[in-house]
Design an enzyme around this catalytic site. Structure first.
Site, PDB file in Angstrom:
ATOM      1  N   ARG A  42       0.787  -1.018   0.001  1.00  0.00           N
ATOM      2  CA  ARG A  42       0.004   0.073  -0.091  1.00  0.00           C
ATOM      3  C   ARG A  42       0.759   1.399   0.099  1.00  0.00           C
ATOM      4  O   ARG A  42       1.639   1.487   0.659  1.00  0.00           O
ATOM      5  CB  ARG A  42      -0.896   0.074   1.327  1.00  0.00           C
ATOM      6  N   SER A 111     -12.350  -4.338   1.323  1.00  0.00           N
ATOM      7  CA  SER A 111     -12.359  -3.841   2.727  1.00  0.00           C
ATOM      8  C   SER A 111     -13.991  -3.584   2.910  1.00  0.00           C
ATOM      9  O   SER A 111     -14.556  -3.021   2.279  1.00  0.00           O
ATOM     10  CB  SER A 111     -11.733  -2.180   2.724  1.00  0.00           C
ATOM     11  N   LYS A 140      -3.635   5.782   8.102  1.00  0.00           N
ATOM     12  CA  LYS A 140      -4.530   5.839   7.149  1.00  0.00           C
ATOM     13  C   LYS A 140      -5.538   7.013   7.653  1.00  0.00           C
ATOM     14  O   LYS A 140      -6.336   6.890   8.353  1.00  0.00           O
ATOM     15  CB  LYS A 140      -5.245   4.696   6.826  1.00  0.00           C
TER      16      LYS A 140
END
Length: 212
Positions: A42, A111, A140
């Site tokens: 990510r 998700s 995040k």
């Protein structure tokens, strides 16, 4: 379809800034040596070409291991780098479209942070669900409100496929994560932000293995 749920047991989500001390590839290599069983690349700030280069480097590093490598959100990078699959959010490409592009043999993670998201997940398309955010996290900035372990258990009970919990999880959280019904725990700073990624991963893995 048919991802082994045990592959999700200790799931590492990378953060290039947190991995800066050792470097991303070295951090992941050491973490896998310590017990990480799944890796998600990510990097929200990278370009697709950057992600392709990083993914190829990680793929090479993981070549002699059974550890799957997926890329967060970037389907093009996942296809070009020919990694094991992709992890997508609710606002990204649809799971059905991702499956059409990737074919039947790649991994798709999705998700989910509400019961509606979980109920809508199609186990014929999606291999696993990432459930959370369990706790607030600095890695995040755009995450939804934290759901805690009670919310996690609610989502896990509805899930039609294997699940991994994510969001602010660290050492000490393994037992409650597994007790909530998840197959594994996803971490970022608990490994990427540590001075010894191998030792951090080993401690987490030991905790997971000692949980009844």
């Amino acid at each position: 379809m048919g991802l082994d749920p045990h592959a999700l047991r200790l799931y590492l989500v990378t953060d290039r800034a947190l991995c800066a001390h050792h470097g991303l590839v070295e951090t992941v290599t050491e973490a896998v040596r310590g017990g990480v069983s799944f890796v998600q690349l990510r990097d929200k700030d990278a370009t697709t070409s950057d992600r392709i280069a990083l993914a190829r480097a990680l793929k090479h590093a993981l070549r002699d291991t059974p550890v799957p490598l997926v890329i967060n959100d970037d389907l093009e990078a996942a296809i070009v780098a020919d990694v094991d699959g992709v992890h997508i959010g609710q606002g990204d490409i649809s799971a059905a479209d991702a499956r059409a592009r990737l074919g039947p043999d790649k991994i798709i993670g999705l998700s989910c942070d509400t019961p509606e998201h979980v109920r809508a997940a199609d186990p014929d398309i999606v291999d696993y669900l990432g459930l959370g955010t369990v706790f607030p996290t600095d890695t995040k900035s755009d995450h939804k409100p934290a759901i805690g372990f009670d919310g996690l258990a609610e989502l896990a009970a509805l899930a039609p496929c294997p699940t991994v919990a994510i969001g602010g999880l660290k050492q000490g959280h393994a037992a409650r994560t597994l007790a909530a019904g998840c197959d594994g725990i996803a971490v970022v700073s608990a490994i990427c932000g540590q001075p010894d990624p191998f030792a951090a991963a080993r401690a987490l893995r030991t905790e997971l293995e000692e949980t009844p």
